[in-house]
Scaffold this motif. Structure first.
Motif, PDB file in Angstrom:
ATOM      1  N   LYS A 165       4.873  -5.608  -4.337  1.00  0.00           N
ATOM      2  CA  LYS A 165       4.805  -6.349  -3.077  1.00  0.00           C
ATOM      3  C   LYS A 165       5.874  -7.444  -3.119  1.00  0.00           C
ATOM      4  O   LYS A 165       5.738  -8.425  -3.851  1.00  0.00           O
TER       5      LYS A 165
ATOM      6  N   ASN B  65       1.186 -13.994  -5.500  1.00  0.00           N
ATOM      7  CA  ASN B  65       0.478 -12.733  -5.298  1.00  0.00           C
ATOM      8  C   ASN B  65       1.486 -11.637  -4.956  1.00  0.00           C
ATOM      9  O   ASN B  65       1.376 -10.941  -3.952  1.00  0.00           O
TER      10      ASN B  65
ATOM     11  N   SER C  58      -0.984 -13.804   2.402  1.00  0.00           N
ATOM     12  CA  SER C  58      -1.692 -13.487   3.637  1.00  0.00           C
ATOM     13  C   SER C  58      -1.446 -12.068   4.142  1.00  0.00           C
ATOM     14  O   SER C  58      -2.040 -11.659   5.142  1.00  0.00           O
ATOM     15  N   HIS C  59      -0.578 -11.331   3.467  1.00  0.00           N
ATOM     16  CA  HIS C  59      -0.301  -9.950   3.865  1.00  0.00           C
ATOM     17  C   HIS C  59      -0.651  -9.007   2.724  1.00  0.00           C
ATOM     18  O   HIS C  59      -0.345  -9.278   1.571  1.00  0.00           O
ATOM     19  N   LYS C  60      -1.277  -7.904   3.058  1.00  0.00           N
ATOM     20  CA  LYS C  60      -1.668  -6.930   2.037  1.00  0.00           C
ATOM     21  C   LYS C  60      -0.475  -6.095   1.604  1.00  0.00           C
ATOM     22  O   LYS C  60       0.452  -5.895   2.337  1.00  0.00           O
TER      23      LYS C  60
END
Length: 388
Positions: A67, A123, A386-388
């Protein structure tokens, strides 16, 4: 919760030092050896993984994951004489950071320092793109070819803006910047004695009609609410004052906002030039060159940005209402992944920092540097969290 503005202010002296060192030593296009080496110095100092390429571009990464969010900074200067009387004025005659890319590079290094400090809280992964040749032919394309956008889900960039006060950030919903198409027109007539113009075909007269005609495209064929500009910046023809010129060369630029408008204006431009020349018995050759496309901010990224930046007391967030007619090779990134581009105010009237970009007296209020680093860092953290 991390106070990114506090973290950025804690390294403000470093940011100012970097910016001034770059401002004193401007480099252009892809000839950025000093600039790239300075970036490398700080990446090494903070143990940030990176790779430098032959075009002097650098891609660095912080964090671990598939990611990935990207931050981009352009590094190149301009062929402009620096006329400021400052300790950090350019020491290279004819070269100057007249568009603020020295600030962008310093801000990106600042963001890297903060991101590295809080790497364990990421993340995902942040990719930092240090890019050459924004001012020339689009170094963004180089970096894309080197894999800068591989697996990237979104990309952010900023640009200092001397029309906005320090502390103000401006962002535009939808279309942000114009597309650019340089052009060259060659008009061929027939030479003759100036006393007997009927014996020739006056290419200068034809050129005047052509210039008038192409401006009619803007004033009479483009809706007033749309944005397009045709500028003739260079014209050369004739060899003697008492002779009808055989040929004329015209050069300039076409700026349009939006792909449909771009195609319409380019098509009509060719028609008007060729047909007008034919009416007056001349022949025209038209070359229109591809350059930066226009681009839009992603709606989701825009809405997110409004929310998390709008909550910061130290920032006055404004929404820019109209797209700019300037161009930006950030467009090449946004053709492939969602992107957000915003303006960082760097104007300070009390400090005398009011001069326009691409001018010999351009400068920035260095108080904007920490704010820029903090905002770019927030963009990366917010996206990854905040984004998968």
């Amino acid at each position: 919760m991390i106070n990114f503005l506090y973290e950025a202010n804690a390294i403000k002296d470093i940011l100012v030092e970097i910016r001034r060192e770059l401002h004193k030593n401007p480099e252009i296009d892809r000839n950025l050896k000093y600039t790239a080496s300075l970036v490398e110095k700080y990446l090494k100092q903070y143990s940030i993984d990176y790779k430098r390429y032959d075009n002097c571009g650098i891609i660095a990464e912080i964090g671990k994951s598939d990611k990935i969010v990207a931050l981009r900074a352009d590094m190149d200067a301009l062929e402009i004489e620096d006329l400021k009387d400052k300790p950090y004025s350019s020491i290279k005659k004819g070269l100057m950071h007249a568009c603020g890319h020295d600030a962008h590079t310093a801000i990106q290094i600042g963001a890297a320092i903060i991101l590295k400090k809080y790497e364990s809280k990421l993340n995902g992964k942040v990719r930092l793109i240090f890019q050459p040749a924004e001012e020339t032919d689009g170094g963004a394309k180089d970096m894309i070819n080197f894999g800068a956008l591989d697996n990237v889900r979104a990309i952010y960039a900023l640009h200092v803006d001397e029309t906005l006060d320090t502390g103000v950030i401006g962002v535009k919903k939808g279309l942000v910047a114009a597309a650019s198409n340089p052009f060259k027109i060659s008009i061929f007539g027939k030479g003759a004695h100036g006393a007997y113009p009927h014996d020739g075909i006056d290419s200068i007269y034809i050129a005047a009609k052509v210039i008038d005609g192409i401006q009619g495209i803007i004033s009479r064929e483009v809706a007033a609410a749309d944005s397009a500009v045709i500028t003739v910046g260079k014209i050369h023809g004739g060899t003697a004052a008492n002779a009808v010129a055989r040929n004329v060369d015209i050069e300039g630029i076409i700026r349009t906002v939006g792909d449909d408008l771009r195609q319409f204006v380019l098509s009509r431009f060719k028609e008007v030039v060729i047909d007008t020349s034919r009416i007056y018995r001349g022949i025209a050759e038209v070359d229109i060159f591809e350059s930066y496309p226009s681009f839009s901010n992603d709606d989701i990224l825009f809405n997110d940005f409004i929310k998390f930046v709008g909550d910061i007391n130290e920032i006055k967030l404004i929404e820019i209402q109209k797209p700019g007619m300037g161009v930006e090779d950030f467009a090449y990134y946004t053709k492939l992944v969602p992107g957000l581009y915003y303006k960082l105010g760097c104007r300070n009237v009390e400090k005398g920092i009011v001069h326009p970009a691409h001018g010999s007296y351009f400068d920035i209020d260095e108080d904007c540097l920490a704010l820029g680093s903090a905002t770019q860092t927030m963009c990366a953290f917010n996206y990854l969290n905040s984004h998968k």
